[in-house]
Design an enzyme around this catalytic site. Structure first.
Site, PDB file in Angstrom:
ATOM      1  N   GLY A 114       1.870   2.172  -5.414  1.00 52.36           N
ATOM      2  CA  GLY A 114       2.680   2.777  -6.473  1.00 52.36           C
ATOM      3  C   GLY A 114       3.463   1.720  -7.231  1.00 52.36           C
ATOM      4  O   GLY A 114       3.501   1.701  -8.468  1.00 52.36           O
TER       5      GLY A 114
ATOM      6  N   ALA B 256       0.838  -1.208   0.000  1.00 52.87           N
ATOM      7  CA  ALA B 256       0.000   0.000   0.000  1.00 52.87           C
ATOM      8  C   ALA B 256       0.869   1.252   0.000  1.00 52.87           C
ATOM      9  O   ALA B 256       1.901   1.266   0.648  1.00 52.87           O
ATOM     10  CB  ALA B 256      -0.893  -0.007   1.231  1.00 52.87           C
ATOM     11  N   PRO B 257       0.453   2.268  -0.723  1.00 53.62           N
ATOM     12  CA  PRO B 257      -0.793   2.428  -1.484  1.00 53.62           C
ATOM     13  C   PRO B 257      -0.697   2.003  -2.949  1.00 53.62           C
ATOM     14  O   PRO B 257      -1.530   2.381  -3.743  1.00 53.62           O
ATOM     15  CB  PRO B 257      -1.055   3.912  -1.375  1.00 53.62           C
ATOM     16  CG  PRO B 257       0.311   4.520  -1.309  1.00 53.62           C
ATOM     17  CD  PRO B 257       1.200   3.529  -0.618  1.00 53.62           C
TER      18      PRO B 257
ATOM     19  N   ASP C  77       9.079  -4.075  -0.364  1.00 47.46           N
ATOM     20  CA  ASP C  77       9.398  -2.662  -0.169  1.00 47.46           C
ATOM     21  C   ASP C  77       9.071  -2.407   1.303  1.00 47.46           C
ATOM     22  O   ASP C  77       7.949  -2.058   1.652  1.00 47.46           O
ATOM     23  CB  ASP C  77       8.520  -1.821  -1.109  1.00 47.46           C
ATOM     24  CG  ASP C  77       8.878  -0.351  -1.064  1.00 47.46           C
ATOM     25  OD1 ASP C  77      10.059  -0.032  -0.863  1.00 47.46           O
ATOM     26  OD2 ASP C  77       7.970   0.486  -1.216  1.00 47.46           O
TER      27      ASP C  77
ATOM     28  N   CYS D  51      13.277   3.008   1.921  1.00 44.41           N
ATOM     29  CA  CYS D  51      13.598   4.415   1.656  1.00 44.41           C
ATOM     30  C   CYS D  51      14.386   4.949   2.844  1.00 44.41           C
ATOM     31  O   CYS D  51      14.170   6.063   3.301  1.00 44.41           O
ATOM     32  CB  CYS D  51      12.354   5.234   1.361  1.00 44.41           C
ATOM     33  SG  CYS D  51      11.121   5.214   2.657  1.00 44.41           S
TER      34      CYS D  51
ATOM     35  N   ASP E 261      -0.907  -5.915   2.173  1.00 41.16           N
ATOM     36  CA  ASP E 261      -0.469  -4.935   3.166  1.00 41.16           C
ATOM     37  C   ASP E 261      -1.185  -5.250   4.471  1.00 41.16           C
ATOM     38  O   ASP E 261      -2.361  -5.584   4.470  1.00 41.16           O
ATOM     39  CB  ASP E 261      -0.776  -3.495   2.736  1.00 41.16           C
ATOM     40  CG  ASP E 261       0.122  -2.506   3.449  1.00 41.16           C
ATOM     41  OD1 ASP E 261       1.119  -2.044   2.856  1.00 41.16           O
ATOM     42  OD2 ASP E 261      -0.153  -2.201   4.641  1.00 41.16           O
TER      43      ASP E 261
HETATM   44  C1  LIG Z   1       7.160   1.557   2.301  1.00 41.90           C
HETATM   45  S1  LIG Z   1       5.497   1.242   2.475  1.00 41.90           S
HETATM   46  C2  LIG Z   1       5.103   0.371   1.003  1.00 41.90           C
HETATM   47  C3  LIG Z   1       4.908   1.279  -0.174  1.00 41.90           C
HETATM   48  C4  LIG Z   1       4.451   0.539  -1.396  1.00 41.90           C
HETATM   49  N1  LIG Z   1       5.347  -0.518  -1.759  1.00 41.90           N
HETATM   50  C5  LIG Z   1       4.278   1.442  -2.568  1.00 41.90           C
HETATM   51  O1  LIG Z   1       5.131   1.476  -3.416  1.00 41.90           O
HETATM   52  O2  LIG Z   1       3.270   2.106  -2.665  1.00 41.90           O
HETATM   53  C6  LIG Z   1       5.527  -0.037   3.642  1.00 41.90           C
HETATM   54  C7  LIG Z   1       4.200  -0.705   3.853  1.00 41.90           C
HETATM   55  O3  LIG Z   1       4.419  -1.822   4.675  1.00 41.90           O
HETATM   56  C8  LIG Z   1       3.244  -2.061   5.380  1.00 41.90           C
HETATM   57  N2  LIG Z   1       3.584  -2.987   6.464  1.00 41.90           N
HETATM   58  C9  LIG Z   1       4.172  -2.738   7.642  1.00 41.90           C
HETATM   59  N3  LIG Z   1       4.330  -3.855   8.337  1.00 41.90           N
HETATM   60  C10 LIG Z   1       3.850  -4.859   7.580  1.00 41.90           C
HETATM   61  C11 LIG Z   1       3.719  -6.272   7.761  1.00 41.90           C
HETATM   62  N4  LIG Z   1       4.139  -6.879   8.858  1.00 41.90           N
HETATM   63  N5  LIG Z   1       3.158  -6.981   6.773  1.00 41.90           N
HETATM   64  C12 LIG Z   1       2.729  -6.392   5.642  1.00 41.90           C
HETATM   65  N6  LIG Z   1       2.811  -5.066   5.436  1.00 41.90           N
HETATM   66  C13 LIG Z   1       3.373  -4.310   6.382  1.00 41.90           C
HETATM   67  C14 LIG Z   1       2.787  -0.689   5.794  1.00 41.90           C
HETATM   68  O4  LIG Z   1       1.405  -0.665   6.057  1.00 41.90           O
HETATM   69  C15 LIG Z   1       3.159   0.128   4.561  1.00 41.90           C
HETATM   70  O5  LIG Z   1       2.059   0.296   3.734  1.00 41.90           O
END
Ligand SMILES: C[S@@+](CC[C@H](N)C(=O)[O-])C[C@H]1O[C@@H](n2cnc3c(N)ncnc32)[C@H](O)[C@@H]1O
Length: 768
Positions: A391, A388-389, A454, A511, A410
């Site tokens: 991209g 999420a979200p 990611d 990031c 997510d």
């Molecule tokens: C860096 S963001 C991802 C951005 C996404 N890849 C994009 O490009 O739009 C990290 C995501 O990891 C999710 N997250 C955190 N802990 C997690 C878990 N244990 N399992 C799955 N998702 C997780 C968060 O909700 C967040 O949306």
């Protein structure tokens, strides 16, 4: 006209807001007079050391104004020089540029024009244009592709520009023109730097940076945090960096590097507003000079970038449409065929008809990189573990041309809603959205051709977007986050089919620029999963990952990972690593903890521990191959799992644990009581996906599997009987008994015959 975002120079940013320092002073109970005195003191010392006083900002501004009246101001040259596409066809009334689409959250379905992508923003963040980067845990964990709005102006706009059109005839001219502009700008910047250097590099000058006061610890100016005068503070930072860069020539006698470093860190904290903890952590990544450039770059926003959604349009068509709406843009760089960098816009970029029709997504340039490294192929099965979200999910969908299948997961439900919004808007039809804790994912399903992780991270690569990172990240974050990242990465690895004909790859990205969240996580995975190796990312730019850091040694292959810095490439700080899975995951791999214990957090020594080979042999195969029935039982259960859409291999760990921890007798008891218990089913896939199993998948129907399972489950007692029998057979005594039985029979038969003969004889005697 003001300067657009990309046009901002990263070299010498404007001084920080005085209000910040007034607060610091007040907190420290220091009067303004006191702080002024300190400033004067340092200025005096600098003078006596031979260096000239820096020119006032006003003077610089005057010079700039003079220059701009002579010729137009040119945009700042990006580290990755873009190819110009077109100037705005209209005289654009610049409006703030938006954050990225990657910042949308729960309410994202509401079409709130500019606002629809930026919900979940706290009131303070709203003002600052910050995005909803936050993880459900409450601690800020970042989405890599976010950006935030900032006023956009163009310095070089005039009537002739307004007439320009994107045509084959004038594009070459426009390119030349922009190149000239950029060259002039670079020249200007260079001249400014040289001038600054002149001020501080007067021959024989040994900057007097450290205090003489014996009260001050190690000569470090303890009042530095109070930052009495930003200009002087900045000058002192410059001086200290210069000394550290040429220590033998410029250091004052009797002073150590440590003293200068301590002074520099204090000044950095005061000038840029970092916590001491984070300032030091980030400083340690670079040479003093580069660290300065990094901190500087974090004061400047990165460019606003659009990713063309090739499922709906082509970049050229999109560019033309947006240019016609008053958007000034150009291709993001040669490394991407789908990115467009926006300089200014007369329309809200989150509300154009093209946006609403899903022709593009607002996405930071560095967010393209992990997906480019993943290189998904058409018709593959791909998992985006923390998506999420969306991209990157939608980028993957576009690269796969809407074929195959992407599982976009997510753990944060509300963020997953934003993901669904993006998936629909961008017309990605091959995406299944799921809402699991990704650490559990191997238990849900597996066998993916590629997995993107990611990962949630501290966001130290996107401080320009969210300056709160400067102060709100603590030591605990840099223990907890890497722990989670390690667990997630092992799950990512365990979710991949090593025998995939087209893939078998895992991409890990963050990031963040800290080693704890990057190289150390990768190193951990390498040591815990001997069945993966690092491979080249295929990315054309980026710095090599560390192979050693602060006394820690990493695998040499870490060189193949890539680091991105704001000061080096004018993109968000980022890290990308690509793995190839070469064999099945070891035993216990799908357990929710992934074998990462809490004490494992304690740094690198645990990272080197190999997974014991014996464990794999015993747990995965041992105990299950002994008896025929067990094999069939397993096969049947695997088929049943497949039918349910689950990956049998994902349950191997549970099975292994059970087989390792429970003795044979107990196992048999359990089985006879609950032959097809859900829990058991999870833990009973013994073998990883291999060629054989794959062909099994194809040739055998799941129904067969179920039937078999049923049959087996109805015969637990039979199985027990068989086992009992077979035990008896092994017993030597029993064997003897059994072997004598036919002999007895013969004997009986022959005795009867003898008796009959005797009787006959007696009868004949009587008769005689
Ligand atoms: C860096 S963001 C991802 C951005 C996404 N890849 C994009 O490009 O739009 C990290 C995501 O990891 C999710 N997250 C955190 N802990 C997690 C878990 N244990 N399992 C799955 N998702 C997780 C968060 O909700 C967040 O949306």
């Amino acid at each position: 006209m003001g300067v657009g975002r990309r046009m901002k120079k990263q070299g010498m940013p404007e001084p920080l807001d005085e209000a910040h320092f007034t607060n610091l002073k007040r907190k420290a109970g220091m009067s303004v007079t006191e702080s002024r005195e300190e400033a004067k003191g340092y200025a005096k010392k600098r003078k006596t050391n031979g260096s000239s006083e820096p020119r006032s900002r006003q003077e610089k501004r005057d010079r700039k104004e003079k220059k701009s009246s002579e010729g137009k101001k040119k945009p700042f040259t990006n580290a990755l020089p873009p190819t110009p596409m077109k100037k705005s066809s209209k005289k654009a009334e610049a409006i703030p540029l938006p954050m990225s689409d990657e910042e949308m959250d729960d309410d994202s379905d509401a079409v709130d024009l500019m606002g629809d992508e930026f919900d979940g923003i706290s009131s303070n963040e709203e003002d600052a244009g910050l995005g909803d980067d936050f993880l459900d845990s409450g601690s800020e964990v970042y989405d890599s592709g976010d950006d935030h709005p900032q006023a956009m102006f163009s310095e070089d706009e005039d009537e002739s520009d307004a007439e320009e059109k994107l045509t084959a005839a004038n594009i070459a001219g426009l390119t030349r023109k922009l190149d000239d502009q950029m060259a002039a700008e670079a020249e200007d910047a260079q001249a400014e730097l040289e001038e600054a250097a002149l001020q501080t590099n007067i021959a024989g000058d040994r900057p007097h940076v450290l205090d003489d006061d014996s009260d001050d610890e190690g000569g470090v100016k303890t009042n530095a945090l109070l930052a009495p005068d930003l200009q002087l503070l900045r000058t002192r930072i410059n001086d200290t960096v210069r000394v550290l860069d040429d220590f033998s020539n410029l250091a004052e006698e009797g002073r150590s590097r440590a003293e200068y470093t301590a002074q520099l860190l204090k000044d950095i904290c005061a000038y840029y507003g970092y916590s001491e903890y984070l300032a030091e952590k980030l400083y340690n990544l670079f040479s003093p000079k580069e660290a300065f450039a990094f901190f500087e770059a974090n004061e400047t926003a990165r460019p606003v970038v659009l990713r063309t959604n090739t499922l709906r349009t082509h970049r050229r068509d999109l560019a033309t449409a947006l240019i016609n709406r008053g958007v000034t843009l150009e291709p993001v760089g040669k490394w991407s065929k789908i990115g467009l960098q926006v300089f200014e816009s007369a329309v809200p970029l989150g509300a154009t008809p093209e946006y609403l029709a899903g022709h593009y997504i607002l996405q930071a340039a560095s967010s393209f990189l992990p997906v480019m490294a993943l290189a998904p192929q058409e018709n593959e099965r791909v998992l985006d573990m923390a998506s999420a979200p969306g991209g990157k999910t939608t980028h993957i969908a576009a690269l796969m041309k809407n074929t195959g299948c992407i599982f976009a997961n997510d753990s944060n439900k509300s963020r997953a809603k934003g993901l669904i919004g993006n998936v629909h808007r961008l017309g990605a039809k091959n995406v299944i959205v799921c809402n699991y804790d990704a650490r559990e994912f191997p238990k849900v399903m597996g066998g993916f051709d590629r997995v993107l992780l990611d990962a949630p991270c501290s966001g130290t690569g996107i401080i320009a977007k969210d300056p709160s990172v400067k102060t709100n990240k603590t030591e605990k974050d840099f223990l907890m986050l890497p722990h989670l990242q390690k667990q997630l990465l092992l799950s990512a690895i365990d979710s991949v089919d090593h025998a995939s004909k087209t893939g078998g790859y895992i991409v890990y990205s963050t990031c963040s620029v800290t080693v704890e969240e990057n190289e150390q996580v990768v190193q951990y995975a390498l040591s815990k999963r001997p069945n993966v190796k690092l491979v080249e990312t295929g990315l054309v730019f980026g710095k090599e990952g560390f192979t050693s850091y602060m006394g820690k040694q990493f695998n040499q292959s870490l060189k193949m990972t890539r680091r991105y810095y704001p000061h080096a490439y004018n993109v968000d700080g980022f890290f990308v690593a690509k793995f190839k899975k070469t064999g099945p995951s070891p035993a216990g791999s799908s357990a929710s903890s992934n074998g990462v214990k809490n004490d494992d957090i304690d740094e690198m020594d645990i990272d080197r521990r190999p997974v014991p080979e014996t464990e794999e042999k015993e747990d995965v195969f041992g105990g299950w191959d002994e008896e025929e029935d067990e094999k069939y039982m397993e096969k049947a259960k695997r088929n049943l799992l497949r039918k349910k859409g689950q990956d049998p291999n994902a349950h191997r760990g549970d099975m292994s644990k059970k087989s390792a921890g429970v003795d044979g007798k107990e196992k048999k008891e359990k089985k006879s009581k609950k032959p097809v218990n859900g829990e058991e089913t999870k833990g009973k896939s013994a073998k990883a996906v291999n060629g054989e199993e794959k062909s099994e998948k194809k040739s055998k129907k799941a129904v067969d599997g179920e039937e078999k399972t049923e049959k087996k489950s109805k015969k637990p007692v039979d199985t027990e009987e068989k086992k009992e029998k077979s035990k008896k057979v092994i017993n030597g005594e029993d064997k003897k008994e059994k072997s004598t039985k036919p002999v007895d029979g013969e004997e009986k038969k022959s005795k009867k015959a003898v008796n009959r003969e005797e009787k006959k004889e007696k009868k004949s005697k009587k008769d005689k």
